[in-house]
Design a protein around this motif. Structure first.
Motif, mmCIF file in Angstrom:
data_model
loop_
_atom_site.group_PDB
_atom_site.id
_atom_site.type_symbol
_atom_site.label_atom_id
_atom_site.label_comp_id
_atom_site.label_asym_id
_atom_site.label_seq_id
_atom_site.Cartn_x
_atom_site.Cartn_y
_atom_site.Cartn_z
ATOM 1 N N LEU A 95 1.029 -1.333 0.050
ATOM 2 C CA LEU A 95 -0.145 0.067 -0.154
ATOM 3 C C LEU A 95 0.760 1.152 -0.094
ATOM 4 C CD1 LEU A 95 -2.491 -1.193 2.743
ATOM 5 C CD2 LEU A 95 -3.142 -0.801 0.219
ATOM 6 N N LEU A 96 0.315 2.344 -0.665
ATOM 7 C CA LEU A 96 1.053 3.442 -0.694
ATOM 8 C C LEU A 96 1.565 4.027 0.779
ATOM 9 C CD1 LEU A 96 2.126 5.966 -2.618
ATOM 10 C CD2 LEU A 96 -0.033 7.086 -2.094
ATOM 11 N N LYS A 97 0.500 4.127 1.555
ATOM 12 C CA LYS A 97 0.713 4.777 2.944
ATOM 13 C C LYS A 97 1.767 3.576 3.790
ATOM 14 C CE LYS A 97 -3.293 2.234 4.951
ATOM 15 N NZ LYS A 97 -4.729 2.617 5.839
ATOM 16 N N THR A 98 1.841 2.449 3.468
ATOM 17 C CA THR A 98 2.757 1.392 4.147
ATOM 18 C C THR A 98 4.040 2.017 3.499
ATOM 19 O OG1 THR A 98 1.017 0.029 3.992
ATOM 20 C CG2 THR A 98 3.340 -0.932 4.443
ATOM 21 N N MET A 99 4.355 1.981 2.291
ATOM 22 C CA MET A 99 5.734 2.558 1.717
ATOM 23 C C MET A 99 6.180 3.580 2.470
ATOM 24 S SD MET A 99 5.368 2.290 -2.435
ATOM 25 C CE MET A 99 4.550 1.012 -3.498
ATOM 26 N N PHE A 100 5.241 4.852 2.752
ATOM 27 C CA PHE A 100 5.987 5.891 3.332
ATOM 28 C C PHE A 100 6.023 5.790 5.044
ATOM 29 C CE2 PHE A 100 5.111 7.795 -0.728
ATOM 30 C CZ PHE A 100 5.879 8.827 -0.880
ATOM 31 N N LYS A 101 4.888 5.008 5.471
ATOM 32 C CA LYS A 101 5.068 4.989 6.951
ATOM 33 C C LYS A 101 6.105 3.954 7.341
ATOM 34 C CE LYS A 101 2.211 3.719 10.792
ATOM 35 N NZ LYS A 101 0.517 3.477 11.233
ATOM 36 N N ASN A 102 6.165 2.832 6.693
ATOM 37 C CA ASN A 102 7.208 1.670 7.074
ATOM 38 C C ASN A 102 8.365 1.777 6.179
ATOM 39 O OD1 ASN A 102 5.213 0.853 8.906
ATOM 40 N ND2 ASN A 102 4.390 -0.425 7.755
ATOM 41 N N GLY A 103 8.580 2.259 5.204
ATOM 42 C CA GLY A 103 9.467 2.513 4.279
ATOM 43 C C GLY A 103 10.522 3.425 4.771
ATOM 44 N N GLU A 104 11.622 3.515 3.878
ATOM 45 C CA GLU A 104 12.607 4.751 3.995
ATOM 46 C C GLU A 104 12.830 5.732 2.991
ATOM 47 O OE1 GLU A 104 17.719 4.811 4.561
ATOM 48 O OE2 GLU A 104 16.389 2.823 4.378
ATOM 49 N N LEU A 105 12.206 6.718 3.367
ATOM 50 C CA LEU A 105 12.222 7.834 2.181
ATOM 51 C C LEU A 105 13.731 8.270 2.259
ATOM 52 C CD1 LEU A 105 10.344 9.641 0.609
ATOM 53 C CD2 LEU A 105 10.137 11.059 2.662
ATOM 54 N N GLN A 106 14.357 8.311 1.019
ATOM 55 C CA GLN A 106 15.478 8.738 0.734
ATOM 56 C C GLN A 106 15.678 9.685 -0.287
ATOM 57 O OE1 GLN A 106 16.797 4.849 -0.861
ATOM 58 N NE2 GLN A 106 17.983 4.180 0.989
ATOM 59 N N ASN A 107 16.475 10.725 0.374
ATOM 60 C CA ASN A 107 16.761 12.026 -0.693
ATOM 61 C C ASN A 107 18.135 11.695 -1.363
ATOM 62 O OD1 ASN A 107 14.680 13.220 1.349
ATOM 63 N ND2 ASN A 107 14.689 14.080 -0.383
ATOM 64 N N PHE A 108 18.387 12.263 -2.670
ATOM 65 C CA PHE A 108 19.654 12.266 -3.228
ATOM 66 C C PHE A 108 19.538 13.525 -4.023
ATOM 67 C CE2 PHE A 108 18.236 7.860 -3.088
ATOM 68 C CZ PHE A 108 19.736 7.208 -2.762
ATOM 69 N N PHE A 109 20.961 14.107 -4.412
ATOM 70 C CA PHE A 109 20.995 15.219 -4.802
ATOM 71 C C PHE A 109 22.112 15.170 -6.245
ATOM 72 C CE2 PHE A 109 20.633 15.356 -0.219
ATOM 73 C CZ PHE A 109 19.612 16.217 -0.062
ATOM 74 N N GLN A 110 21.540 15.663 -7.217
ATOM 75 C CA GLN A 110 22.115 15.709 -8.401
ATOM 76 C C GLN A 110 22.875 17.216 -8.707
ATOM 77 O OE1 GLN A 110 20.493 14.270 -11.935
ATOM 78 N NE2 GLN A 110 22.513 13.104 -12.636
ATOM 79 N N PRO A 111 24.118 17.200 -8.836
ATOM 80 C CA PRO A 111 24.628 18.605 -9.174
ATOM 81 C C PRO A 111 24.239 19.073 -10.477
ATOM 82 C CG PRO A 111 26.162 17.569 -7.961
ATOM 83 C CD PRO A 111 25.048 16.413 -8.235
ATOM 84 N N ILE A 112 23.992 20.380 -10.510
ATOM 85 C CA ILE A 112 23.761 21.190 -11.949
ATOM 86 C C ILE A 112 25.246 22.178 -12.225
ATOM 87 C CG2 ILE A 112 22.540 22.786 -13.170
ATOM 88 C CD1 ILE A 112 19.996 21.680 -11.414
ATOM 89 N N VAL A 113 25.778 21.765 -13.147
ATOM 90 C CA VAL A 113 27.026 22.308 -13.284
ATOM 91 C C VAL A 113 27.063 23.554 -14.386
ATOM 92 C CG1 VAL A 113 28.340 20.284 -12.489
ATOM 93 C CG2 VAL A 113 27.771 21.052 -15.170
ATOM 94 N N MET A 114 28.053 24.591 -14.435
ATOM 95 C CA MET A 114 28.365 25.568 -15.278
ATOM 96 C C MET A 114 29.646 25.265 -15.558
ATOM 97 S SD MET A 114 28.589 29.676 -14.870
ATOM 98 C CE MET A 114 26.916 29.793 -15.059
ATOM 99 N N GLY A 115 30.049 25.250 -16.911
ATOM 100 C CA GLY A 115 31.553 24.885 -17.532
ATOM 101 C C GLY A 115 31.815 25.083 -18.785
ATOM 102 N N THR A 116 33.292 24.650 -18.809
ATOM 103 C CA THR A 116 34.041 24.925 -20.336
ATOM 104 C C THR A 116 34.414 23.557 -20.369
ATOM 105 O OG1 THR A 116 36.152 25.292 -19.268
ATOM 106 C CG2 THR A 116 34.381 27.273 -19.615
ATOM 107 N N GLN A 117 35.337 23.236 -21.775
ATOM 108 C CA GLN A 117 35.709 22.086 -21.995
ATOM 109 C C GLN A 117 36.664 21.680 -20.911
ATOM 110 O OE1 GLN A 117 37.174 22.030 -26.031
ATOM 111 N NE2 GLN A 117 38.110 20.165 -25.658
ATOM 112 N N LYS A 118 37.343 22.465 -20.309
ATOM 113 C CA LYS A 118 38.410 22.204 -19.281
ATOM 114 C C LYS A 118 38.242 22.049 -18.028
ATOM 115 C CE LYS A 118 42.221 24.704 -21.920
ATOM 116 N NZ LYS A 118 43.196 25.712 -21.768
ATOM 117 N N ASP A 119 37.030 22.636 -17.500
ATOM 118 C CA ASP A 119 36.435 22.392 -15.929
ATOM 119 C C ASP A 119 35.068 22.918 -15.872
ATOM 120 O OD1 ASP A 119 36.638 25.263 -16.216
ATOM 121 O OD2 ASP A 119 38.383 25.404 -14.608
ATOM 122 N N HIS A 120 34.623 22.673 -14.713
ATOM 123 C CA HIS A 120 33.017 23.254 -14.528
ATOM 124 C C HIS A 120 33.086 23.158 -12.816
ATOM 125 C CE1 HIS A 120 33.072 18.624 -13.952
ATOM 126 N NE2 HIS A 120 32.396 18.871 -12.913
#
Length: 339
Positions: A95-120
């Motif tokens: 059940l949806l509520k079971t997922m959130f109540k008994n499951g583990e809510l995990q957060n991830f973070f994906q960087p957004i970059v500004m750059g050139t051919q050499k670095d960012h």
């Protein structure tokens, strides 16, 4: 490849046959529906007891199966006729509520970059949410499709947003991108709630970027426009997500007046060999520049794709080539290295 067999039943049957099959157990029909929006099955057995009226079930779910997955064998049976299986893999969708109540809510973070051919350098990061339950990780598309079917989308959207903001690293120079479904913006007391969340987590609204997408959108263009204006009045920035993947993105560009445009990654795939894709990216970028909107290319996965982004005149990107989604410790480590 294993045969993919699904059971929709409140009580899981005991294993009996179908050796080697991949088995999918769904506690509710809404979960099956959400799954089928992004994946396929070979056989579906539906416990008759989970459907109050078979006739009301057929028009919605049978149509989905017949149009999107015409090969699926679909049977509604009595509980005592359900046969379990021995299988090579099991996937249980509670059940949806079971997922959130008994499951583990995990957060991830994906960087957004500004750059050139050499670095960012990292200029911000997108907050991503997963739920892990019984060692199975549920992706956001499935979760929010499921929540939409249960008419609880805004409730779980707020749960995910609250945790993302609480875990977001407090680095003043970085933008925090969060996904919010349009109808969540119109939910009761959303803005007082959001202001309190920002205050509680000591976050400057100017650092927060709300990503708007067409997915799950059931509110009018007028309502979207009004909600975006309220966010801007709070100091929150607006990003239009996955631009180019839907049929009404141009109208969304007009009514949301975004600060940032995230160009769908579908256009950078093979762009070096596609004049059409190159022109689309260049013209979308030119359109964004004409309105003083920053453009970010999504899903950049290879060096060749990054070089093509730069060749087309853009310098902002997001994707596996730079960073996969990171946990908080991983993001903080990446930020230290990027200094």
């Amino acid at each position: 490849m294993d045969c993919k067999i699904a059971y929709v039943t409140k009580e899981l049957p005991s294993p009996k046959k179908f050796n080697g099959a991949a088995i999918y157990w769904f506690h509710e029909i809404e979960a099956l529906y959400a799954f089928l929006l992004g994946d396929s099955l070979d056989i579906v057995f539906l416990d008759h007891s989970v459907v109050a009226d078979t006739r009301s079930f057929a028009p919605k779910y049978q149509k989905l199966i017949s149009e999107m997955h015409p090969h699926i064998k679909f049977e509604i049976v009595k509980p005592e006729l359900l046969m379990g299986t021995r299988s090579s893999s099991h996937h249980y969708f509670p059940l949806l509520k079971t997922m959130f109540k008994n499951g583990e809510l995990q957060n991830f973070f994906q960087p957004i970059v500004m750059g050139t051919q050499k670095d960012h350098k990292i200029i911000g990061y997108e907050c991503l949410t997963r739920v892990r339950f019984n060692n199975h990780q549920f992706a956001p598309d499935f979760l929010f499709n499921y929540a939409q079917e249960k008419q609880e989308l805004t409730k779980y959207d707020r749960i995910c947003l609250s945790q993302a903001l609480s875990l977001a690293p407090k680095i003043d120079s970085l933008l925090i991108f969060v996904n919010v479904r349009p109808q969540t913006l119109t939910s009761t007391n959303f803005y007082p709630w959001l202001k309190e969340e920002l205050k509680k987590n000591n976050l400057d609204p100017n650092r927060v970027v709300v990503e708007i997408t067409e997915q799950h959108c059931t509110i009018s263009e007028y309502e979207i426009e009004q909600q975006c204006q309220i966010l801007k009045n709070m100091g929150v920035k607006i990003a239009l997500d996955d631009f180019g993947s839907g049929i009404s993105n141009l109208s969304l560009l007009e009514i949301t007046k975004p600060d940032i445009l995230k160009i769908s990654g579908r256009f950078i795939k093979g762009a070096q060999n596609s004049e059409i894709k190159q022109k689309i990216i260049k013209n979308v970028h030119a359109l964004a520049q004409s309105f003083a909107i920053q453009a970010v290319v999504e899903n950049v996965e290879t060096e060749q794709e990054w070089l093509e982004v730069l060749n087309l005149g853009l310098s902002l990107a997001q994707g596996f080539y730079f960073y996969r989604p990171l946990d908080k410790a991983g993001l903080e480590k990446a930020l230290m290295k990027a200094k």
